[in-house]
Design a protein around this motif. Structure first.
Motif, short mmCIF file in Angstrom:
data_model
loop_
_atom_site.label_atom_id
_atom_site.label_comp_id
_atom_site.label_asym_id
_atom_site.label_seq_id
_atom_site.Cartn_x
_atom_site.Cartn_y
_atom_site.Cartn_z
N SER A 83 -3.42 5.87 -7.84
CA SER A 83 -4.02 6.26 -6.57
C SER A 83 -3.99 5.14 -5.53
N ALA A 84 -3.78 3.90 -5.98
CA ALA A 84 -3.73 2.77 -5.04
C ALA A 84 -2.43 2.76 -4.23
N LEU A 85 -1.45 3.54 -4.67
CA LEU A 85 -0.13 3.53 -4.01
C LEU A 85 0.11 4.84 -3.27
N LYS A 86 0.41 4.73 -2.00
CA LYS A 86 0.77 5.89 -1.20
C LYS A 86 2.28 6.09 -1.26
N VAL A 87 2.70 7.29 -1.63
CA VAL A 87 4.13 7.60 -1.73
C VAL A 87 4.47 8.54 -0.58
N SER A 88 5.37 8.11 0.28
CA SER A 88 5.67 8.91 1.48
C SER A 88 7.10 9.40 1.49
N GLN A 116 10.29 17.88 -1.20
CA GLN A 116 9.25 18.85 -1.52
C GLN A 116 9.14 19.13 -3.01
N THR A 117 10.24 19.04 -3.76
CA THR A 117 10.21 19.35 -5.19
C THR A 117 9.40 18.34 -5.98
N ASN A 118 9.20 17.16 -5.43
CA ASN A 118 8.47 16.12 -6.15
C ASN A 118 7.00 16.05 -5.77
N VAL A 119 6.61 16.76 -4.72
CA VAL A 119 5.28 16.55 -4.15
C VAL A 119 4.17 16.89 -5.13
N ASN A 120 4.20 18.09 -5.70
CA ASN A 120 3.08 18.55 -6.50
C ASN A 120 2.86 17.72 -7.75
N TRP A 121 3.91 17.48 -8.51
CA TRP A 121 3.69 16.81 -9.79
C TRP A 121 3.35 15.34 -9.60
N LEU A 122 3.88 14.69 -8.57
CA LEU A 122 3.50 13.30 -8.30
C LEU A 122 2.05 13.21 -7.83
N SER A 123 1.63 14.17 -7.05
CA SER A 123 0.23 14.21 -6.63
C SER A 123 -0.67 14.44 -7.83
N ASN A 124 -0.26 15.33 -8.73
CA ASN A 124 -1.04 15.60 -9.94
C ASN A 124 -1.08 14.38 -10.86
N LEU A 125 -0.04 13.55 -10.81
CA LEU A 125 -0.05 12.31 -11.58
C LEU A 125 -1.09 11.34 -11.04
N GLY A 126 -1.42 11.46 -9.78
CA GLY A 126 -2.45 10.60 -9.21
C GLY A 126 -2.03 9.78 -8.02
N PHE A 127 -0.73 9.78 -7.68
CA PHE A 127 -0.29 9.03 -6.51
C PHE A 127 -0.89 9.64 -5.25
N SER A 128 -1.24 8.80 -4.30
CA SER A 128 -1.88 9.29 -3.08
C SER A 128 -0.88 9.38 -1.94
N GLY A 129 -1.24 10.15 -0.92
CA GLY A 129 -0.41 10.24 0.28
C GLY A 129 0.92 10.91 0.03
N VAL A 130 1.06 11.64 -1.09
CA VAL A 130 2.35 12.23 -1.44
C VAL A 130 2.76 13.26 -0.40
N GLY A 131 4.00 13.14 0.06
CA GLY A 131 4.55 14.12 0.98
C GLY A 131 4.28 13.84 2.43
N LEU A 132 3.59 12.73 2.72
CA LEU A 132 3.29 12.43 4.13
C LEU A 132 4.55 11.97 4.85
N GLU A 172 0.79 -1.22 0.00
CA GLU A 172 0.00 0.00 0.00
C GLU A 172 0.83 1.28 0.00
N GLN A 173 2.09 1.17 0.46
CA GLN A 173 2.87 2.39 0.62
C GLN A 173 4.32 2.14 0.26
N VAL A 174 4.93 3.13 -0.39
CA VAL A 174 6.34 3.05 -0.70
C VAL A 174 6.99 4.36 -0.28
N THR A 175 8.18 4.25 0.28
CA THR A 175 8.91 5.44 0.70
C THR A 175 10.01 5.73 -0.32
N VAL A 176 9.95 6.94 -0.88
CA VAL A 176 10.91 7.34 -1.91
C VAL A 176 11.49 8.69 -1.51
#
Length: 376
Positions: free
Chosen positions: A351-356, A360-376, A297-301
């Motif tokens: 959206s099924a994958l939460k990226v935590s 900060q530079t990656n947060v907006n565009w990854l969220s706009n791509l559809g990944f959920s939980g971006v920046g948590l 459900e979640q991957v840390t990058v």
């Protein structure tokens, strides 16, 4: 109440089971006899719903198609009999958009030609074409849209002609309905002449209807122009693709670009909501409760520094190479094309994958791509 549903529609039992008995069928082989005593008919694009299919049924209360397109539905006939109909526009748009975006990333990796910096043309700017544009624009890609029908209707977006798009774009992604007549017909939109007009090293993707490209002309063209890279999810003559064409296509899939679990569930759920309105009942079931968790459900990058890293993140959700390999092994088998579609149940959306823990530079565009939980 009897409900007849295509066997490839998920969650029919969970959503419609309380309304009556449910029978699932092979939609491509559905007969008039099977439909005769049905109250609700739920189909996909492989079923032709017309007078020949429905003439013997005098009790049909609703016809639903869990698809965007309606070219397989005789809408005039349904209207003449006052049979309510609904399709599911936009249900699989996100899935198709992500599929096309992933396919472009895969081509970029395979041929060592980055997607970043290319100009992408989208032919057909409806739900799916818009979803492709959303992914590309999130990644900072320049997009040109061609849709003379929407342009004539006053769509406020900026559009270009098809010839201009072909002349200017490095990548062309097709997302039109199939129309056989009229000023803007799409049947064989890419015929021999248009294929020959493609710029050197163009990538061409078709995720809408197989006959938008003349497949015989495409075979002849690819035999002469290996610089053009092609992705086909749809094929002329489905479910029987031209065997001679397959070796010349970079990525092959059996009409499953929109077959994410979310997209298929969304289509069924949209029909459930319409049935509830027709029957004047309260639709209490919720779509989110139907979907299982992703295997992880979640991957840390820490950073997405390269296009390859972005592709690796996308593959964590869906690896297009698996379906391409499966297609090449099985499409010639008896019912192989439809068997692959029926059993395609693993695909998920971003959206099924939460990226935590993203920078900060990656947060907006990854969220706009559809990944959920971006920046948590």
């Amino acid at each position: 109440m009897k409900i007849l549903a295509d066997e490839n529609m998920p969650y029919v039992q969970q959503l419609f089971g309380h309304l009556g008995t449910i029978e699932t069928v092979n939609g491509r082989e559905l007969t008039a006899e099977q439909v005769n005593n049905v109250d609700i008919l739920l189909v996909r694009s492989v079923t032709q719903v017309n007078q020949a299919l429905l003439a013997g049924n005098n009790q049909l209360k609703f016809v639903g198609s869990a698809t965007i397109g309606t070219d397989h539905i005789d809408l005039d006939y349904l209207a003449s009999r006052n049979i309510p109909f609904s399709n599911a526009p936009g249900c699989n748009a996100t899935a198709v958009g992500e599929f096309a975006f992933i396919a472009m990333l895969e081509l970029a990796q395979r041929f060592k030609s980055p997607l970043k910096g290319k100009v992408v043309g989208i032919v057909g700017a409806g739900n799916t074409g818009t979803a492709v544009a959303k992914c590309l624009e999130a990644y900072g890609i320049e997009v040109l849209l061609c849709d003379p029908v929407l342009e004539a209707k006053g769509d406020p977006r900026s559009f270009v002609s098809l010839n201009f798009l072909i002349d200017k774009c490095d990548v062309i992604s097709l997302h039109t309905p199939i129309t056989k007549t009229g000023e803007h017909k799409t049947w064989y939109l890419f015929d021999e002449a248009r294929l020959n007009r493609l710029r050197e090293n163009t990538w061409l993707l078709n995720c809408c209807r197989g006959e938008v490209i003349d497949n015989r002309a495409l075979l002849k063209f690819k035999q002469q122009r290996d610089d053009i890279k092609v992705v086909l999810d749809v094929w002329e003559g489905e479910p029987h693709p031209m065997p001679e064409l397959v070796p010349y296509i970079e990525f092959c899939t059996p009409h499953i670009a929109g077959y994410s679990l979310e997209g298929k569930a969304r289509g069924t759920y949209m029909l459930y909501q319409q049935v509830a309105k027709v029957l004047n009942i309260k639709g209490e079931n919720k779509m989110d409760a139907l979907l299982p968790a992703l295997w992880s459900e979640q991957v840390t990058v820490t950073e997405i520094a390269t296009e390859r890293a972005l592709l690796q993140l996308a593959r964590f959700v869906y690896d297009l190479r698996d379906d391409d390999e499966l297609f090449r092994k099985n499409f010639l088998n008896n019912l192989g094309f439809d068997h692959m579609r029926k059993n395609h149940k693993h695909r998920r959306e971003f959206s099924a994958l939460k990226v935590s823990n993203m920078g900060q530079t990656n947060v907006n565009w990854l969220s706009n791509l559809g990944f959920s939980g971006v920046g948590l």
